[in-house]
Design an enzyme around this catalytic site. Structure first.
Site, PDB file in Angstrom:
ATOM      1  N   TYR A   1      72.453  29.315  15.249  1.00  0.00           N
ATOM      2  CA  TYR A   1      71.887  30.155  14.229  1.00  0.00           C
ATOM      3  C   TYR A   1      72.767  30.432  12.871  1.00  0.00           C
ATOM      4  O   TYR A   1      72.773  31.238  12.347  1.00  0.00           O
ATOM      5  CB  TYR A   1      71.071  31.590  14.395  1.00  0.00           C
TER       6      TYR A   1
ATOM      7  N   TYR B   1      63.674  39.192  23.989  1.00  0.00           N
ATOM      8  CA  TYR B   1      64.361  37.936  23.706  1.00  0.00           C
ATOM      9  C   TYR B   1      64.097  37.160  25.086  1.00  0.00           C
ATOM     10  O   TYR B   1      64.673  37.604  26.130  1.00  0.00           O
ATOM     11  CB  TYR B   1      65.775  38.053  23.340  1.00  0.00           C
TER      12      TYR B   1
ATOM     13  N   ASP C   1      62.622  38.880  33.557  1.00  0.00           N
ATOM     14  CA  ASP C   1      63.873  37.950  32.749  1.00  0.00           C
ATOM     15  C   ASP C   1      64.932  38.696  33.084  1.00  0.00           C
ATOM     16  O   ASP C   1      65.511  39.534  32.412  1.00  0.00           O
ATOM     17  CB  ASP C   1      63.369  37.533  31.493  1.00  0.00           C
TER      18      ASP C   1
ATOM     19  N   LYS D   1      72.725  32.680  33.026  1.00  0.00           N
ATOM     20  CA  LYS D   1      74.025  33.303  32.491  1.00  0.00           C
ATOM     21  C   LYS D   1      75.129  33.427  33.387  1.00  0.00           C
ATOM     22  O   LYS D   1      75.867  32.528  33.731  1.00  0.00           O
ATOM     23  CB  LYS D   1      73.597  34.821  31.597  1.00  0.00           C
TER      24      LYS D   1
END
Ligand SMILES: *Cc1c(COP(=O)(O)O)cnc(C)c1O
Length: 471
Positions: free
Chosen positions: A28, A159, A269, A298
């Site tokens: 980003y 997210y 999630d 992760k």
């Protein structure tokens, strides 16, 4: 620890940041955005960085490389697992072939997750695991004779990754749905669950009326749309990159109940929250719920390489097997990469041994020190859950000011928007967590000083683009 300006320039890192600029995109960020720091070495919890000005600084990684590097860098056990596997084979296709690292890791994941979860699909990143979970939900409904049920219910502020399927369930604003309309599926959004906190680390404090109202609204919306819904996806209890907000576990429990009532696939999630980060082994345990599908990633490999897993209940697995295709319709090239699986196997073994003690140590220090920031007028809220500490400002400060101030204190942070936050590596000593917390306080204090007229005005200096939802 060398302070900026006291250590010399280093030939190895020289010029890399300049060569990077205009060549490489960062998350980003614009091609001609501010020059990054160059990582020269990483060992234990410390990064050796060369700043764009050419100064060498040692900094504790307050971000654990975005939740991943829980065991620190150059961890001897993980290094050994990687080397052992690399001397055998690094990669083979998973179509028609299997191998020890995949089988042993899948067995271990099934063992350390709720007993209902019995099947494993390995994906090459968190986002891809979310894609697989969404496709699975749609396939599952079709297999039950309801092919019209294709939408996913989720909450705003979430997210779930950057690929287009995952984006469709990210917060519509943070996930830039308007910019990508036509590409991104239109899912069903409900309001974010009301914020709640665990002031003492165990009991939740929330606005009961707000929670009740939210629960009622969600029940109504979900029931209204039952004929088109395939599943529900949420981040349990802690919404990560969408705003680092915590919410009352009752909300998660009601989503589970709704999934049962309306026959939806319930996906949690746990990519950021899994393996102890929130003070529970999996964050869904805060609500005592077991999902039908769980995504992990992760910390799975301790940040050594990209790997994620989709864990699926026996019941949902049986539906897929009974479907026309019989298979879960996905199969990436690097599925179950042996090197990643071998490292993940060691990572999960290590996590299992020590996460509780480690996260408790992080939480104690964060809870003791971070609340001091709440006294600053620029600070809106301070929250801690497990090994996660968040300072939310009223207005987005200059991220360069935060990063620079923290680096002067020997800590690396990546602020985004109105948030400065930390999720330290689990292996941080008490002293290292305190150094992180002090640096965070110091950076927040600098924002206060700047806002009250001392020093440069925020955004006066080459303010970089902030990460979107990508943190
Ligand atoms: C980081 C993250 C993802 C995406 O994982 P990637 O490995 O970056 O694709 C999905 N969901 C949550 C909750 C995350 O924190």
């Amino acid at each position: 620890m060398p302070e900026p300006g006291t250590a010399g320039n280093t030939p190895a890192g020289e010029g890399l940041a300049a060569r990077d600029r205009g060549l490489l995109w960062h998350p980003y960020a614009a091609l001609d955005g501010p020059a990054p720091c160059t990582v020269q070495a990483a060992e234990g919890v410390t990064l050796t960085l060369v700043t764009p000005e050419g100064q060498t600084v040692e900094a504790i990684d307050g971000m654990a490389s975005w939740w991943c590097a829980v065991h620190g860098y150059r961890n001897p056990e993980l290094d050994r697992a990687a080397v052992d596997q690399i001397t055998q084979f690094s990669h083979v296709m998973f179509g028609g072939l299997t191998h020890r690292p995949a089988v042993e890791l899948a067995e271990l994941l099934v063992e350390v997750t709720p007993p209902e979860l019995q099947h494993v699909f390995f994906a090459d990143s968190g986002s891809v695991s979310v894609e697989v979970a969404l496709k699975l939900a749609v396939q599952c409904q079709a297999a039950r004779g309801r092919p019209e049920r294709r939408r996913i219910l989720t909450v705003r502020g979430g997210y779930h990754g950057d690929t287009t399927g995952a984006m469709s369930v990210c917060d519509p604003e943070g996930g830039m749905h308007a910019e990508f309309s036509g590409l991104v599926a239109e899912q069903l959004f409900v309001a974010p669950p009301p914020a709640a906190a665990t002031p003492d680390g165990s009991v939740w404090a929330s606005d009961d009326a707000a929670v009740q109202q939210w629960l009622a609204d969600v029940r109504t919306t979900a029931r209204e749309h039952r004929e088109e819904l395939a599943g529900i996806i949420v981040e349990p209890v802690l919404q990560g990159a969408g705003g680092m907000r915590t919410y009352d576990p009752r909300c998660l429990r009601v989503l589970r109940e709704l999934a049962d009532e309306l026959d939806l696939v319930f996906i949690v999630d746990e990519i950021a929250t899994g393996f102890g980060r929130t003070g529970k082994w999996f964050a869904s345990e805060w609500a005592g719920v077991v999902p039908d599908v769980m995504c992990v990633g992760k910390a799975l490999t301790g940040g050594y390489m990209s790997l994620a897993a989709v864990l699926v209940s026996e019941a949902v697995g049986a539906v897929i097997t009974a479907s026309e295709q019989r298979a879960l319709m996905h199969g990436p090239t690097f599925m179950a990469n042996p090197l990643a699986c071998a490292v993940a196997l060691e990572s999960v073994r290590l996590l299992r041994e020590s996460w509780q003690e480690d996260v408790a140590r992080l939480e104690t220090a964060l809870r003791e020190l971070l609340p001091v920031a709440a006294d600053l007028s620029v600070v809106k809220d301070v929250r801690v859950i497990g090994g996660v500490g968040v300072v939310e400002f009223h207005e987005a400060p200059d991220p360069a000011l935060l990063t620079r101030t923290a680096l002067e204190q020997g800590v690396w942070f990546r602020p985004f928007g109105r948030l400065l936050y930390t999720m330290p590596p689990y292996v941080c000593t008490d002293e290292e967590v305190r150094t992180i917390a002090y640096a965070l306080l110091r950076a927040a204090q600098e924002v206060e000083l700047t806002s009250t007229g001392r020093g440069a005005a925020p955004h006066a200096v080459d303010a970089p683009l902030q990460d979107g939802a990508g943190a």
